[in-house]
Design an enzyme around this catalytic site. Structure first.
Site, PDB file in Angstrom:
ATOM      1  N   LYS A  10       8.789   9.092   7.648  1.00  0.00           N
ATOM      2  CA  LYS A  10       8.903   9.676   8.988  1.00  0.00           C
ATOM      3  C   LYS A  10       7.600   9.568   9.784  1.00  0.00           C
ATOM      4  CE  LYS A  10      12.148  13.049   7.045  1.00  0.00           C
ATOM      5  NZ  LYS A  10      12.471  14.480   6.853  1.00  0.00           N
TER       6      LYS A  10
ATOM      7  N   PRO B  19      12.949  14.855  13.669  1.00  0.00           N
ATOM      8  CA  PRO B  19      13.332  13.449  13.595  1.00  0.00           C
ATOM      9  C   PRO B  19      13.238  12.922  12.164  1.00  0.00           C
ATOM     10  CG  PRO B  19      11.905  13.832  15.471  1.00  0.00           C
ATOM     11  CD  PRO B  19      11.902  15.099  14.663  1.00  0.00           C
ATOM     12  N   GLU B  20      14.263  12.194  11.748  1.00  0.00           N
ATOM     13  CA  GLU B  20      14.309  11.613  10.415  1.00  0.00           C
ATOM     14  C   GLU B  20      14.051  10.115  10.520  1.00  0.00           C
ATOM     15  OE1 GLU B  20      17.842  12.952   8.341  1.00  0.00           O
ATOM     16  OE2 GLU B  20      17.741  14.923   9.283  1.00  0.00           O
TER      17      GLU B  20
ATOM     18  N   ARG C  40      18.099  25.834   4.829  1.00  0.00           N
ATOM     19  CA  ARG C  40      18.652  24.791   5.691  1.00  0.00           C
ATOM     20  C   ARG C  40      20.172  24.808   5.625  1.00  0.00           C
ATOM     21  NH1 ARG C  40      14.897  19.386   4.813  1.00  0.00           N
ATOM     22  NH2 ARG C  40      12.874  20.389   5.078  1.00  0.00           N
TER      23      ARG C  40
END
Length: 291
Positions: free
Chosen positions: A58, A2-3, A281
């Site tokens: 975050k 989650p960002e 990534r």
């Protein structure tokens, strides 16, 4: 993971219920997540009030009476949800998922209603810490964070200063939490596509004093703001484990322009979207539009 938009959506979903609520019981179903729970965690929480629910980057921040704050990170798969004896989410009916309810805190609201505040984490990569409130922003997890995209000082000029002498890629610099706090892989890809900038481009190329570099930096800052703002309005992006506090899903993933669209046509020019790996990534971009 989650960002910022996902964590802010969770914060907003919890805020109206937990603010000024009293903690009446705490149940720990295991000793640890990524890190062990704080010593005597349950005993230290019972009887306190949740004065305010904040967020930094975050991290969720449950500000408690007696000057301590629960610092909560969702990790890769963590989620918070609210239930009571009348309200059951679709999530709670799935026993396969409920077995990963690791932390259950019963709270009593100002009008006497009791709710179960539940933390679920399949991968157990999230964590909770208990920190002195007056030392919170000196904590190692928070004291080096950069500006957030929606903060007053975030601008093209700020990015230009941050990019000076940075030989690494734009993507790499934007993921550096000491430069832009809360920004993650998904929204960097989306903002770079909107800005027509390659994720492989050297960050230093936007740091020069030329009008062109300044315009690129201004465009990037504005597009980062826009992407984050739109994602928050959409309730974040639900790709794997993320969901709202009522068990529903975010829907910004339906508005992705590049992320997860490898091989599909660029929405601007029709060129197939490319996926590459940068520092382990995935980066998605259009080789024609983004330079």
């Amino acid at each position: 993971m989650p960002e910022l938009p996902e964590v802010e959506t969770v914060r907003r979903g919890l805020e109206s219920v937990v603010t000024d609520a009293k903690i009446v019981s705490v149940q720990l179903n295991r000793r640890d997540l990524r890190f062990p729970f704080p010593e005597a965690f349950s005993e230290r929480l019972i009887g306190r009030k949740i004065l305010e629910l904040g967020r930094r980057a975050k991290y969720l921040l449950f500000h408690l009476s007696q000057d301590e704050t629960i610092l909560s990170h969702l990790g890769m798969s963590g989620s918070w949800r609210i239930e009571n004896d009348l309200l059951r989410t679709a999530f709670s009916m799935t026993s396969k998922l409920v077995k990963h309810d690791h932390f259950i805190m019963d709270i009593q609201t100002r009008n006497g209603d009791v709710y179960h505040l539940i933390y679920n984490d399949v991968r157990r990569f999230g964590f909770m810490l208990l920190v002195d409130t007056d030392k919170l922003y000196k904590h190692p997890l928070l004291n080096k964070l950069g500006l957030e995209p929606m903060s007053h000082g975030f601008s093209g000029r700020y990015l230009q200063k941050a990019f000076v002498n940075k030989k690494v890629s734009l993507k790499g610099v934007l993921l550096d939490q000491s430069i832009v706090a809360g920004l993650g892989n998904i929204y960097v890809c989306e903002a770079l596509w909107r800005s027509r900038l390659s994720p492989q481009r050297g960050a230093f190329t936007l740091a020069s004093k030329t009008v062109y570099a300044r315009e690129l930096a201004n465009s990037l800052a504005q597009n980062i703001r826009n992407v984050i703002s739109e994602a928050i309005l959409s309730g974040g992006s639900s790709l794997r484990d993320y969901m709202h506090v009522d068990g529903s899903l975010g829907y910004f993933q339906h508005a992705f322009s590049v992320y997860g669209r490898e091989g599909k046509e660029c929405l601007q020019c029709g060129t197939p979207i490319i996926r590459i790996l940068q520092s382990g990534r995935s980066s998605f971009y259009c080789s024609q539009c983004q330079k």
